[in-house]
Design a protein around this motif. Structure first.
Motif, mmCIF file in Angstrom:
data_model
loop_
_atom_site.group_PDB
_atom_site.id
_atom_site.type_symbol
_atom_site.label_atom_id
_atom_site.label_comp_id
_atom_site.label_asym_id
_atom_site.label_seq_id
_atom_site.Cartn_x
_atom_site.Cartn_y
_atom_site.Cartn_z
ATOM 1 N N GLY A 158 -9.523 -10.124 -17.029
ATOM 2 C CA GLY A 158 -10.618 -11.006 -16.606
ATOM 3 C C GLY A 158 -10.946 -12.086 -17.615
ATOM 4 N N GLY A 159 -10.500 -11.892 -18.863
ATOM 5 C CA GLY A 159 -10.690 -12.932 -19.868
ATOM 6 C C GLY A 159 -9.787 -14.120 -19.636
ATOM 7 N N LEU A 160 -8.746 -13.942 -18.816
ATOM 8 C CA LEU A 160 -7.777 -15.027 -18.646
ATOM 9 C C LEU A 160 -7.565 -15.501 -17.223
ATOM 10 N N THR A 161 -8.034 -14.743 -16.251
ATOM 11 C CA THR A 161 -7.902 -15.195 -14.865
ATOM 12 C C THR A 161 -9.022 -14.600 -14.020
ATOM 13 N N GLU A 162 -9.361 -15.301 -12.946
ATOM 14 C CA GLU A 162 -10.374 -14.770 -12.025
ATOM 15 C C GLU A 162 -9.721 -13.869 -10.975
ATOM 16 N N GLU A 163 -8.386 -13.863 -10.908
ATOM 17 C CA GLU A 163 -7.676 -13.079 -9.886
ATOM 18 C C GLU A 163 -7.241 -11.746 -10.484
ATOM 19 N N VAL A 164 -8.185 -10.817 -10.523
ATOM 20 C CA VAL A 164 -7.957 -9.537 -11.203
ATOM 21 C C VAL A 164 -7.841 -8.408 -10.178
ATOM 22 N N THR A 165 -6.816 -7.584 -10.343
ATOM 23 C CA THR A 165 -6.517 -6.526 -9.370
ATOM 24 C C THR A 165 -6.515 -5.158 -10.035
ATOM 25 N N PHE A 166 -7.256 -4.244 -9.415
ATOM 26 C CA PHE A 166 -7.296 -2.853 -9.876
ATOM 27 C C PHE A 166 -6.100 -2.096 -9.286
ATOM 28 N N LEU A 167 -5.184 -1.676 -10.157
ATOM 29 C CA LEU A 167 -3.994 -0.929 -9.734
ATOM 30 C C LEU A 167 -3.948 0.419 -10.454
ATOM 31 N N GLY A 168 -5.050 1.160 -10.343
ATOM 32 C CA GLY A 168 -5.059 2.513 -10.913
ATOM 33 C C GLY A 168 -3.996 3.377 -10.238
ATOM 34 N N ALA A 169 -3.656 3.044 -8.993
ATOM 35 C CA ALA A 169 -2.624 3.787 -8.259
ATOM 36 C C ALA A 169 -1.268 3.096 -8.422
ATOM 37 N N HIS A 170 -0.833 3.000 -9.679
ATOM 38 C CA HIS A 170 0.491 2.422 -9.951
ATOM 39 C C HIS A 170 1.521 3.547 -9.923
ATOM 40 N N VAL A 171 1.203 4.632 -10.632
ATOM 41 C CA VAL A 171 2.065 5.813 -10.621
ATOM 42 C C VAL A 171 1.164 6.968 -11.062
ATOM 43 N N VAL A 172 1.567 8.192 -10.749
ATOM 44 C CA VAL A 172 0.775 9.334 -11.228
ATOM 45 C C VAL A 172 1.096 9.532 -12.714
ATOM 46 N N PRO A 173 0.090 9.498 -13.588
ATOM 47 C CA PRO A 173 0.393 9.609 -15.025
ATOM 48 C C PRO A 173 0.834 11.026 -15.388
ATOM 49 N N PRO A 174 1.510 11.171 -16.531
ATOM 50 C CA PRO A 174 2.130 12.465 -16.864
ATOM 51 C C PRO A 174 1.150 13.631 -16.907
ATOM 52 N N GLU A 175 -0.088 13.375 -17.343
ATOM 53 C CA GLU A 175 -1.042 14.496 -17.443
ATOM 54 C C GLU A 175 -1.460 15.013 -16.068
ATOM 55 N N TYR A 176 -1.126 14.281 -15.004
ATOM 56 C CA TYR A 176 -1.406 14.746 -13.631
ATOM 57 C C TYR A 176 -0.118 15.142 -12.902
ATOM 58 N N ALA A 177 0.983 15.305 -13.638
ATOM 59 C CA ALA A 177 2.265 15.643 -12.992
ATOM 60 C C ALA A 177 2.094 16.881 -12.111
ATOM 61 N N GLY A 178 2.553 16.779 -10.864
ATOM 62 C CA GLY A 178 2.427 17.898 -9.930
ATOM 63 C C GLY A 178 1.041 18.025 -9.323
ATOM 64 N N ARG A 179 0.134 17.128 -9.724
ATOM 65 C CA ARG A 179 -1.239 17.176 -9.181
ATOM 66 C C ARG A 179 -1.633 15.776 -8.681
ATOM 67 N N GLY A 180 -0.722 15.206 -7.892
ATOM 68 C CA GLY A 180 -0.919 13.831 -7.429
ATOM 69 C C GLY A 180 -2.219 13.635 -6.669
ATOM 70 N N ASP A 181 -2.566 14.611 -5.816
ATOM 71 C CA ASP A 181 -3.790 14.451 -5.023
ATOM 72 C C ASP A 181 -5.040 14.456 -5.914
ATOM 73 N N GLU A 182 -4.975 15.218 -6.995
ATOM 74 C CA GLU A 182 -6.127 15.205 -7.928
ATOM 75 C C GLU A 182 -6.243 13.831 -8.589
ATOM 76 N N TYR A 183 -5.094 13.261 -8.905
ATOM 77 C CA TYR A 183 -5.143 11.921 -9.501
ATOM 78 C C TYR A 183 -5.688 10.904 -8.480
ATOM 79 N N VAL A 184 -5.292 11.051 -7.226
ATOM 80 C CA VAL A 184 -5.815 10.152 -6.191
ATOM 81 C C VAL A 184 -7.341 10.275 -6.109
ATOM 82 N N ASP A 185 -7.833 11.491 -6.228
ATOM 83 C CA ASP A 185 -9.291 11.680 -6.204
ATOM 84 C C ASP A 185 -9.965 10.983 -7.388
ATOM 85 N N LEU A 186 -9.297 11.017 -8.537
ATOM 86 C CA LEU A 186 -9.840 10.302 -9.699
ATOM 87 C C LEU A 186 -9.859 8.791 -9.423
#
Ligand code: NIG
Ligand code: FE
Length: 395
Positions: A158-186
């Motif tokens: 946001g410091g460099l553009t007004e076109e900012v996109t939240f992509l928390g759902a890029h990939v399931v991070p390693p600490e949630y491996a095998g718990r994808g639905d829990e990560y989706v809830d987060l």
């Protein structure tokens, strides 16, 4: 073709004269040979045949018979990251396949990096893009994947553009491996809650190895409820439900769209969702390019963007994407330039950029070439000579 005026044309502050070819993307003004452009207070106030331009300007630039085009609108980029993946690229060129799993390498490096390092990287890439003619750029989070790291990624963007996109759902991070639905809830719960104030858009990587259709829909719907507008990574590696979900939810854009069913093409043709093609990704993953002609012939609005990221497409160069689109995707030079300017503006739902009609933000590029065809005809040559954003020269 005649000129077209707007309010305040008599007290213009900048006249770009002696333009060999001016591409306005304005249906009335079109492409003008022997053109001039008048800018006042950062906005285009007149575009048309030289000689008929209003006088009274404070500054004059002579284009010397060269081409002027709208600034590029890069509607898909992942700029907030640390490190690079040059070794992964080299291994791929030696035969290894691309997989979404590489994203986790960059997530680890990004989490380790300080805020200053991340901001420095984004600034460097935005400057690099600007020197290549990009005057509007979208920027996604997606390499933090914790609440705190996603928030800081969005703040940095946001410091460099007004076109900012939240992509928390890029990939399931390693600490949630095998718990994808829990990560989706987060992602659709506390992470979205913290991130929504810092973003305009919400995106999901809907692909095998990332998020399935049900997860994608749940996350995007939660984002919409928080006032974000969806855009979706869909069909990059194989056909999937992403395009259908994007169209059903009124997403601004479905991106990659390399693998599409006939029903996907029909859905895009009948809705408002732009198809954003990212040929830098196919280049860097040595994959088959999307079928741009199939989309254009069906009447789909097509945008071109860089997808700049350290894994699948480490380029900020929109001229390079235009050249790829023409050579590899059978787009005409005119179609590719439109897609890289007006198409990007449509994908970002922006009426003020991507064109040079009176009222547009004065974002334009002087090419070191007599015609914009040279962008594809002379690939790899730095043809972007001078760039203006909101009427001010950049760089
Ligand atoms: O758009 N596809 C998902 N995201 C990026 C790749 C990110 C990466 O490999 O780091 C893309 O290509
Ligand atoms: Fe992407």
């Amino acid at each position: 073709m005649g000129g077209k005026g707007g309010s305040g044309a008599g007290v213009a502050s900048l006249l770009v004269d002696g333009i060999g070819v001016l591409v306005t993307n304005d249906p009335e003004v079109g492409v003008v040979e022997g053109a001039a452009l008048v800018v006042e207070d950062g906005v285009v106030v007149w575009a048309g045949e030289r000689g008929t331009a209003p006088g009274g300007v404070e500054e004059r630039v002579d284009a010397g018979g060269r081409a002027v085009v709208p600034g590029f609108v890069d509607s898909h980029a992942h700029l907030v990251f640390a490190g690079d993946r040059a070794e992964e690229f080299a291994a791929r060129m030696a035969g290894r396949a691309y997989s979404a799993g590489g994203i986790r390498t960059t997530v680890a490096a990004t989490r380790e990096a300080g805020d200053g390092e991340l901001a420095g990287n984004v600034g460097r890439l935005v400057d690099e893009a600007g020197r290549a003619g990009t005057t509007t750029i979208e920027c996604k989070s997606g390499y933090g994947l914790t609440v705190a790291d996603e928030v800081r990624s969005l703040r940095v963007a946001g410091g460099l553009t007004e076109e900012v996109t939240f992509l928390g759902a890029h990939v399931v991070p390693p600490e949630y491996a095998g718990r994808g639905d829990e990560y989706v809830d987060l992602v659709r719960g506390p992470m979205l809650e913290a991130c929504a104030p810092h973003a305009k858009w919400i995106d999901v990587f809907c692909e095998r190895g990332a998020f399935d259709g049900e997860q994608t829909r749940a996350i995007l719907e939660a984002g919409v409820a928080k006032g974000l507008v969806p855009r979706v990574h869909a069909g990059q590696l194989e056909e999937g439900p992403g395009v259908r979900i994007a169209v059903e939810l009124g997403a601004a854009s479905a991106d990659h769209v390399t693998h599409l069913s006939d029903a996907d093409v029909d859905a895009l043709a009948s809705g408002d969702t732009v198809a954003t093609l990212l040929p830098g990704a196919e280049f860097s993953t040595r994959s088959p390019y999307p079928d741009a002609r199939r989309l254009l012939d069906a009447g789909v609005t097509v945008a071109l963007a860089s997808d700049c990221n350290p894994g699948s497409s480490y380029t900020t160069s929109m001229p390079f994407c235009v050249a790829l689109a023409v050579r590899e995707m059978r787009m005409t030079p005119d179609e590719a330039l439109w897609a890289a300017t007006m198409g990007g503006a449509r994908a970002l739902r922006r009426a003020d950029v991507g064109h040079l009609a009176p009222g547009a933000r004065a974002d334009f590029v002087l090419l070191d070439a007599p015609s914009p065809i040279h962008l594809a005809y002379r690939p790899g040559v730095p043809l972007v000579s001078r760039v203006w954003r909101a009427g001010r020269e950049v760089g």
